[in-house]
Structure formats: structure tokens, C-alpha cells
Design an enzyme around this catalytic site. Sequence first.
Site, PDB file in Angstrom:
ATOM      1  N   GLU A   1      32.218   5.340   6.517  1.00  0.00           N
ATOM      2  CA  GLU A   1      31.977   5.358   7.961  1.00  0.00           C
ATOM      3  C   GLU A   1      32.826   6.396   8.697  1.00  0.00           C
ATOM      4  O   GLU A   1      33.089   6.256   9.891  1.00  0.00           O
ATOM      5  CB  GLU A   1      32.228   3.971   8.564  1.00  0.00           C
ATOM      6  CG  GLU A   1      31.290   2.883   8.081  1.00  0.00           C
ATOM      7  CD  GLU A   1      29.866   2.989   8.647  1.00  0.00           C
ATOM      8  OE1 GLU A   1      29.502   4.056   9.185  1.00  0.00           O
ATOM      9  OE2 GLU A   1      29.125   1.990   8.519  1.00  0.00           O
TER      10      GLU A   1
ATOM     11  N   TYR B   1      40.465 -12.159  29.796  1.00  0.00           N
ATOM     12  CA  TYR B   1      40.927 -11.337  28.677  1.00  0.00           C
ATOM     13  C   TYR B   1      39.857 -10.387  28.153  1.00  0.00           C
ATOM     14  O   TYR B   1      40.172  -9.300  27.683  1.00  0.00           O
ATOM     15  CB  TYR B   1      41.523 -12.212  27.562  1.00  0.00           C
ATOM     16  CG  TYR B   1      43.021 -12.211  27.679  1.00  0.00           C
ATOM     17  CD1 TYR B   1      43.624 -12.811  28.788  1.00  0.00           C
ATOM     18  CD2 TYR B   1      43.833 -11.557  26.767  1.00  0.00           C
ATOM     19  CE1 TYR B   1      44.996 -12.776  28.950  1.00  0.00           C
ATOM     20  CE2 TYR B   1      45.204 -11.513  26.928  1.00  0.00           C
ATOM     21  CZ  TYR B   1      45.787 -12.121  28.015  1.00  0.00           C
ATOM     22  OH  TYR B   1      47.139 -12.058  28.193  1.00  0.00           O
TER      23      TYR B   1
HETATM   24  O1  LIG Z   1      31.392  -1.959   6.809  1.00  0.00           O
HETATM   25  C1  LIG Z   1      31.140  -1.059   6.012  1.00  0.00           C
HETATM   26  C2  LIG Z   1      30.000  -0.127   6.232  1.00  0.00           C
HETATM   27  O2  LIG Z   1      29.517  -0.250   7.520  1.00  0.00           O
HETATM   28  C3  LIG Z   1      31.993  -0.883   4.803  1.00  0.00           C
HETATM   29  O3  LIG Z   1      31.908   0.434   4.311  1.00  0.00           O
HETATM   30  P1  LIG Z   1      33.097   1.064   3.468  1.00  0.00           P
HETATM   31  O4  LIG Z   1      33.370   0.122   2.327  1.00  0.00           O
HETATM   32  O5  LIG Z   1      32.625   2.403   2.996  1.00  0.00           O
HETATM   33  O6  LIG Z   1      34.306   1.154   4.391  1.00  0.00           O
HETATM   34 ZN   LIG Z   2      29.908  -2.055   8.544  1.00  0.00          ZN
END
Ligand SMILES: O=C(CO)COP(=O)(O)O
Ligand SMILES: [Zn+2]
Length: 211
Positions: free
Chosen positions: A73, A119
Site C-alpha cells: 500500500e 472526540y
Molecule cells: O491491508 C492490507 C492491504 O490493503 C495489507 O497489505 P500489506 O500486507 O501489503 O501491508
Molecule cells: Zn487493507
Amino acid sequence: MSEQAVRDALVKWGRSLFERGLTAGSSGNISVKLDDGFLVTPTNSCLGFLEASRISKLAPDGKHVSGAAPTKELPLHFAFYEARPQAKAVVHLHSTYATLLSCLADADPNDAIPPITPYVVMRVGRVPIVPYTKPGSPEVAPYIRDKAPEHAAILLGNHGPVVAGPSLEAAVFAAEELEETAKLVILARGLNVRHLPAEAIADLNASFKLK
Ligand SMILES: O=C(CO)COP(=O)(O)O
Ligand SMILES: [Zn+2]
């Protein structure tokens, strides 16, 4: 904060989020901006079992410098840092209620979380939902660049929350507040809920400026 202290903080907060059920399995990812680049959680890692020495280090241009392969990501995280210079950390989770809210066909894409408690106004602000894109796809970047200047927290459609903050701790707290408020919003569906009045929201925004 030294790089080692940031690595240790990533391990600590990752474990805390995982143990409280805020993201399951190998879902979710966290990044922190350093003076000389970024630390990011490795792809396919469980946030509950991060190892400080295996956390991925990236150069300021995003090139992988050391540690395990970074989260897929990166386009999501970098879009936040580009559009929101005050952001020093980004937390993406699949926390249950915020993720459910990101899947509701009748949620307001411009304002998914009504201002029901102080909050959520202080720590999260108004939360938009961006259209679904495949996890890891660079197609998410323009949506995030569009929203991030005005919004510290965004829901990825049919996927989950992503929150930026001026520190790792602030981003984690905001992600937790977002999840708790999403839970209230879902539990309160069908109930006659009072929203905070506009003057109270203006007063909170003046007193606790969101970063
Ligand atoms: O939440 C995730 C993808 O949206 C996890 O991906 P990663 O394991 O590559 O960090
Ligand atoms: Zn994710």
C-alpha cells in the site's frame, strides 16, 4: 526520536492494535516519516508480531533501502504524505466497524461519520469515503491526494479506514477514535440520535485544531 525508538514504537503500537482486535491476520499497515526517509511495515506481516530489525526502511523517494519488502500500500501512504505535509505517520487498518461503514451503500461519501461526540470532532474530523480500488493499486493515489489536504481520516470504499497524524501515537489514537465512533454510528442506526450543535463543533474546532 531516534530511528530505533521509532522502530520500537511501531512494534509496540502494532502489537497493541492487533491484540485489541483492531486489525486481523496480516491486514493493515503503518508508516512513519523520518528525517531521512520512511519506516513501513513489511507486506504480509501481522501487526501483532512485527520485528524491529525487519521493518522496511525506504529512502525519501520511496526506494527500498533495507529490511523486509514493504507493504503493497505504498501508493496509499505516499499520497497522504504528498498531499498533507504535516502528516508524520499513516495508519491503515481493517477495523470492523469503520470497515463496515465503508461498505454501506447508503453512507454519505462526503461525511460518513456524523459529529455525535466531541472526540470524533477533535481527533478525526469529517470523514469522506473514496471509491473502491484494488488493495495495493496506484489507482487509489489520486482519490487520496484529492481528500487528504482537508481530511486526516478517509474510508477506502469496501476496504477500511486510513488515518494520518502529526505523530505515530496521534495517528493511532485517531484510528481508534474513528473505529469507536463508527461502532456507535452503526449501533445507533434506527435510533433518534442527537448531533452536536454547529456552535459546539465550531468551538471544538477552534480549541483543538486537527493536524
Ligand atoms: O491491508 C492490507 C492491504 O490493503 C495489507 O497489505 P500489506 O500486507 O501489503 O501491508
Ligand atoms: Zn487493507
